[in-house]
Design a protein around this motif. Structure first.
Motif, mmCIF file in Angstrom:
data_model
loop_
_atom_site.group_PDB
_atom_site.id
_atom_site.type_symbol
_atom_site.label_atom_id
_atom_site.label_comp_id
_atom_site.label_asym_id
_atom_site.label_seq_id
_atom_site.Cartn_x
_atom_site.Cartn_y
_atom_site.Cartn_z
ATOM 1 N N PHE A 191 0.633 -1.278 0.038
ATOM 2 C CA PHE A 191 -0.057 -0.155 -0.002
ATOM 3 C C PHE A 191 0.870 1.240 -0.126
ATOM 4 N N CYS A 192 0.250 2.432 -0.463
ATOM 5 C CA CYS A 192 1.049 3.710 -0.341
ATOM 6 C C CYS A 192 0.234 5.047 0.089
ATOM 7 N N ALA A 193 0.767 6.028 0.220
ATOM 8 C CA ALA A 193 -0.083 6.873 0.845
ATOM 9 C C ALA A 193 -1.605 7.174 0.111
ATOM 10 N N ALA A 194 -1.471 7.505 -1.200
ATOM 11 C CA ALA A 194 -2.567 7.447 -2.226
ATOM 12 C C ALA A 194 -3.555 6.502 -1.776
ATOM 13 N N THR A 195 -3.015 5.146 -1.631
ATOM 14 C CA THR A 195 -4.262 4.263 -1.380
ATOM 15 C C THR A 195 -4.795 4.191 -0.140
ATOM 16 N N VAL A 196 -4.036 4.672 1.016
ATOM 17 C CA VAL A 196 -4.559 4.926 2.242
ATOM 18 C C VAL A 196 -5.321 5.962 2.247
ATOM 19 N N LYS A 197 -5.289 7.107 1.577
ATOM 20 C CA LYS A 197 -5.995 8.161 1.787
ATOM 21 C C LYS A 197 -7.202 7.936 0.934
ATOM 22 N N GLN A 198 -7.250 7.050 -0.281
ATOM 23 C CA GLN A 198 -8.549 6.728 -0.690
ATOM 24 C C GLN A 198 -9.553 5.712 0.064
ATOM 25 N N ALA A 199 -8.898 5.079 0.758
ATOM 26 C CA ALA A 199 -9.602 3.974 1.519
ATOM 27 C C ALA A 199 -10.193 4.701 2.867
ATOM 28 N N PHE A 200 -9.530 5.788 3.376
ATOM 29 C CA PHE A 200 -10.235 6.614 4.438
ATOM 30 C C PHE A 200 -11.473 7.213 3.784
ATOM 31 N N ILE A 201 -11.465 7.876 2.775
ATOM 32 C CA ILE A 201 -12.395 8.335 1.724
ATOM 33 C C ILE A 201 -13.509 7.401 1.743
ATOM 34 N N ASP A 202 -13.209 6.280 1.458
ATOM 35 C CA ASP A 202 -14.252 5.026 1.115
ATOM 36 C C ASP A 202 -14.794 4.751 2.115
#
Length: 254
Positions: free
Chosen positions: A194-205
């Protein structure tokens, strides 16, 4: 009483609350340190409203004495700002649009990485509401801590505790990894990167939008604590996986 001359209303109220909750004594010497609260079992509770990392040496010393150390760092979920004239007349009252969440306060803990997995260290974050009081001035002034970019025609005088809500307790590997989005953590346990971008998107989801802007600092803290590690990857983004070191015997984990 020792160390209370410049104590804020907020700090005093939280200290009183936890003194009652844990049957603790206030302003007691533990080893060579004067501590906010000392529990009957010798465990220490420190109330720190800001600059949590400034406690580093104190925590290190107390843990070396095999004491249980709890740092209470409140999360201000709602703040009412009241402005008064010099003679004490209330001029205005409004709700601040700024609301903290645990992830928005993570930068406070960047100096404590070496303690996060110690079985005797706990971070306790109560969600609170406060009232901030300001006194109007005749001319624009710099803040007392000198951090204002632009001078303002008021000075902050104090914060008062209004309510205490739920508390978030962080103690050991599972609690800190639990700050990742659930989908990311579940995938990581299966070996996915995982990377920061995928973590950010997961928080939004997962409808945790307030946590999304703080993905980078979360990953920094987890990496410094040895819970995740960078892996080779093409491109500009850093990718991570759960660290094999996170289950190493050199850590004391809950």
């Amino acid at each position: 009483m020792i160390n209370t001359l410049n104590e804020s209303q907020l700090h005093k109220a939280l200290k009183t609350f936890y003194a009652v909750q844990f049957s603790a004594q206030e302003e007691v010497k533990a080893g060579r340190w004067i501590c906010d609260l000392v529990r009957p079992d010798g465990g220490v509770i420190e109330i720190q409203n800001k600059n949590v990392s400034s406690l580093k040496e104190k925590i290190k010393g107390l843990l070396a004495e095999k004491r249980k150390v709890t740092v209470v760092h409140p999360i201000i979920r709602q703040k009412t700002i009241k402005t008064f004239s010099k003679d004490g007349k209330e001029l205005s009252s409004r709700k601040s649009p700024k609301k903290e969440c645990l992830h928005s306060t993570l930068r406070e803990y960047t100096g404590l990485n070496e303690f996060l997995l110690d079985k005797n260290f706990t971070l306790l974050c109560p969600e609170i509401t406060v009232e901030e009081r300001r006194v109007q001035s005749d001319t624009p002034q710099q803040s007392k801590n000198g951090r204002r970019r632009f001078k303002k025609a008021w000075q902050k005088t104090d914060k008062a505790l209004l309510t205490i809500g739920a508390s978030i307790k962080l103690c050991g590997k599972n609690d800190w990894l639990g700050l990742l989005p659930k989908t990311i953590l579940a995938a990581a346990k299966k070996g996915e990167a995982f990377c920061a971008a995928t973590v950010k998107q997961a928080f939004i989801d997962e409808e945790k939008k307030e946590a999304a802007p703080h993905a980078n600092i979360l990953l920094w803290i987890l990496r410094k604590a040895g819970l995740i590690e960078r892996i080779p990857h093409e491109g500009r983004s850093y990718y991570y996986q759960l660290s094999t070191m996170s289950s190493s015997s050199r850590f004391s984990m809950s």
